[in-house]
Scaffold this motif. Structure first.
Motif, PDB file in Angstrom:
ATOM      1  N   GLU A 184     -12.056  11.129   0.454  1.00 40.70           N
ATOM      2  CA  GLU A 184     -12.074   9.656   0.486  1.00 40.70           C
ATOM      3  C   GLU A 184     -12.206   9.114   1.908  1.00 40.70           C
ATOM      4  O   GLU A 184     -12.563   7.938   2.098  1.00 40.70           O
ATOM      5  N   ALA A 212      -2.420   5.739   1.591  1.00 35.85           N
ATOM      6  CA  ALA A 212      -3.389   4.819   2.192  1.00 35.85           C
ATOM      7  C   ALA A 212      -3.241   4.794   3.702  1.00 35.85           C
ATOM      8  O   ALA A 212      -4.231   4.807   4.445  1.00 35.85           O
ATOM      9  N   LEU A 272       0.832  -1.198   0.000  1.00 44.12           N
ATOM     10  CA  LEU A 272       0.000   0.000   0.000  1.00 44.12           C
ATOM     11  C   LEU A 272       0.870   1.253   0.000  1.00 44.12           C
ATOM     12  O   LEU A 272       2.036   1.219   0.389  1.00 44.12           O
ATOM     13  N   SER A 273       0.286   2.352  -0.378  1.00 42.76           N
ATOM     14  CA  SER A 273       1.020   3.618  -0.483  1.00 42.76           C
ATOM     15  C   SER A 273       0.997   4.366   0.845  1.00 42.76           C
ATOM     16  O   SER A 273       0.141   4.117   1.703  1.00 42.76           O
ATOM     17  N   TRP A 294      -7.068  -6.350  -2.932  1.00 38.72           N
ATOM     18  CA  TRP A 294      -7.604  -5.038  -3.282  1.00 38.72           C
ATOM     19  C   TRP A 294      -6.529  -3.993  -3.528  1.00 38.72           C
ATOM     20  O   TRP A 294      -6.712  -3.105  -4.364  1.00 38.72           O
ATOM     21  N   GLY A 295      -5.450  -4.042  -2.750  1.00 39.23           N
ATOM     22  CA  GLY A 295      -4.370  -3.077  -2.925  1.00 39.23           C
ATOM     23  C   GLY A 295      -4.721  -1.661  -2.560  1.00 39.23           C
ATOM     24  O   GLY A 295      -4.139  -0.710  -3.094  1.00 39.23           O
ATOM     25  N   ASN A 296      -5.686  -1.474  -1.639  1.00 36.96           N
ATOM     26  CA  ASN A 296      -6.048  -0.118  -1.236  1.00 36.96           C
ATOM     27  C   ASN A 296      -6.357  -0.054   0.256  1.00 36.96           C
ATOM     28  O   ASN A 296      -6.266  -1.053   0.980  1.00 36.96           O
ATOM     29  N   VAL A 297      -6.775   1.119   0.724  1.00 39.15           N
ATOM     30  CA  VAL A 297      -6.950   1.380   2.138  1.00 39.15           C
ATOM     31  C   VAL A 297      -8.040   0.535   2.774  1.00 39.15           C
ATOM     32  O   VAL A 297      -8.038   0.288   3.986  1.00 39.15           O
ATOM     33  N   TRP A 298      -8.976   0.013   1.967  1.00 33.17           N
ATOM     34  CA  TRP A 298     -10.096  -0.735   2.538  1.00 33.17           C
ATOM     35  C   TRP A 298      -9.652  -2.058   3.157  1.00 33.17           C
ATOM     36  O   TRP A 298     -10.355  -2.623   3.996  1.00 33.17           O
TER      37      TRP A 298
END
Length: 493
Positions: free
Chosen positions: A118, A47, A43-44, A174-178
């Motif tokens: 977001e 995120a 993740l970044s 997913w590769g995201n904050v969720w």
């Protein structure tokens, strides 16, 4: 296994409980650290900043509504506190639903304040967390009150396993904050369910005015401390998020987490174990004072080399483990490592204040710290970025909190400051020598692989620290070996 079950006299139970709490914390933190390092690769920083904003709002509301019932029940002289549990549970549930409603309402304004639309749905989902926490079985307070941390190990470790497994799996998918959001919610659901499995108390909704009054009488200062220490511990996050943005907040929160892990985990273990132990000694000031100095000696012997190590190996660690996208966080990681050292030195005072029936001290000391930080942090952050933020945090603690901790200890425990500084001088010398040697080698020896460099420096640091510590034990009279041996004897009963 039976040899480390917390039974026997107070010293034996305390030592064995320390083993179990150490096992619990180490296993949890190793799992969480592995997850954190994996997630940092997947993740970044942005995120991490988004979830950081959501958890910042959640933590703020929790601290501003903290009831302090757990500490009140642990400090209570009665061994059986069942008559308080149903009232505590009822009030915690009510608090949880109230916090959830407030979180849902403030999600939009909070997202606008931080300039991150977001984050609004993230806060709205996170709003279920205080409800789940409020429903937790109140009977688990006995694990701390009775020093039965082997049972708490089962409770907390299972929850951590769920968080790590779910979060990493979803991060890959997913590769995201969720992934972080759903992992947190499912971990709280696990925590709730397991609390009813590991303890047989079955609460019912009820309210006892007298019991509530007694708990609030002690808990009001925990409530005040919660507010003050939220401002002291999380106020810097608000400033970073508001002035520098969510990506900078992602850098800062990860730096904070890594830099303070040695201090917070060791002092957290010792403090959680020693609070009920101090409470049982609260009428004997001399015994509390001696127990405190032994605690200080053990804490600093472990946290000082770890904190200095974080400072000197930060560049190869970030590059090798986290990846190049995290390199901007290195200066913040180093300055916060200094804060970790100060925190570990003073972190053992809190359980003493609670056990001696003076929870107000923590709130009052924290208030001074907040005032100092409020004066420094905005101009420092504006001028110097994350390094300025970290420096303001260090100055607030070193100038605001630590001197007051020492002054109060001198009066409350009849403590000689000379002895305090003598005890901390040994690990300062050993860790300082270690840091100087590792720093010199890092600056003069060129290694192509950051990972090889990191492993070599860590090994070198460990060897140097042990050698210097051995000299201090034999020549200068450092009693750490004797202290460790006495803990070992207590473990054996």
């Amino acid at each position: 296994m039976r040899a480390v079950i917390p039974t026997g006299d107070l010293a034996t139970r305390t030592a064995r409980s320390g083993v179990w709490l150490s096992v619990t914390n180490i296993s949890q933190r190793v799992l969480e650290l592995v997850a954190l390092l994996v997630l940092a690769r997947l993740l970044s920083p942005a995120a991490f900043g988004l979830i950081g904003v959501a958890l910042l709002i959640l933590t703020g509301l929790e601290r501003f509504s903290q009831l302090g019932f757990t500490s009140a029940l642990i400090q209570n002289r009665e061994d059986d506190v069942d008559r308080y549990l149903d009232t505590a549970w009822t009030l915690q549930i009510a608090r949880g639903f109230l916090l959830a409603a407030v979180l849902f309402v403030v999600a939009g304004p909070a997202a606008q304040f931080f300039g991150a639309p977001e984050v609004e749905p993230i806060i709205q989902v996170i709003a279920v967390v205080p409800i789940l926490q409020g429903l937790e079985n109140p009977g688990v307070v006995y694990f701390q009150k009775d020093l039965e941390f082997h049972k708490q190990f089962v409770h907390l470790s299972s929850t951590t396993l769920v968080y790590v497994a779910v979060t990493i799996t979803l991060a890959f998918a997913w590769g995201n904050v969720w992934a972080l959001v759903v992992g947190r919610v499912l971990a709280e659901i696990s925590n709730l369910l397991v609390s009813f499995v590991v303890h047989d108390y079955r609460p019912r909704p009820s309210f006892d005015r007298e019991a509530a009054g007694e708990m609030f009488g002690f808990g009001k200062w925990i409530f005040a401390s919660g507010i003050v220490y939220f401002l002291a511990d999380e106020g810097d996050d608000f400033v970073v998020g508001a002035l520098l943005g969510t990506t900078a907040l992602g850098f800062y929160r990860l730096s904070y987490r890594l830099a303070l892990t040695p201090a917070t985990e060791v002092t957290g273990v010792i403090g959680t174990v020693m609070f009920p132990a101090y409470s049982k000694l609260q009428d004997d000031v001399a015994a509390v004072r001696e127990a405190y100095f032994r605690t200080l000696q053990l804490v600093t012997a472990f946290t000082f080399p770890a904190g200095v190590g974080v400072f000197v190996v930060a560049p190869p660690f970030v590059e090798a483990i986290l990846g190049p996208q995290w390199i901007p966080m290195i200066p913040a990681l180093q300055i916060l490592a200094v804060y970790g050292l100060l925190l570990s030195m003073a972190g053992s005072f809190g359980p003493v204040w609670l056990a001696m029936g003076r929870p107000d001290f923590a709130a009052k000391i924290g208030a001074v710290r907040v005032i100092v930080m409020a004066v420094l942090i905005v101009p420092a952050t504006t001028e110097y970025g994350l390094v300025g933020t970290g420096a303001a945090v260090v100055a607030a603690f070193g100038l605001g909190a630590l001197p007051l901790d020492l002054l109060i200890s001198r009066r409350l425990l009849d403590m000689r400051l000379r002895r305090f500084f003598r005890e901390v001088s040994y690990p300062i010398v050993a860790a300082g020598t270690m840091g100087a040697v590792v720093w010199a080698v890092r600056e003069t020896v060129v290694v192509d692989s950051p990972l090889v460099e990191l492993l070599g420096l860590v090994a070198l640091g460990g060897i140097v620290y042990l050698l210097v510590a051995a000299v201090l034990v034999r020549v200068a009279g450092w009693e750490i070996e004797q202290n460790v041996r006495s803990v070992g004897s207590a473990l054996g009963g």
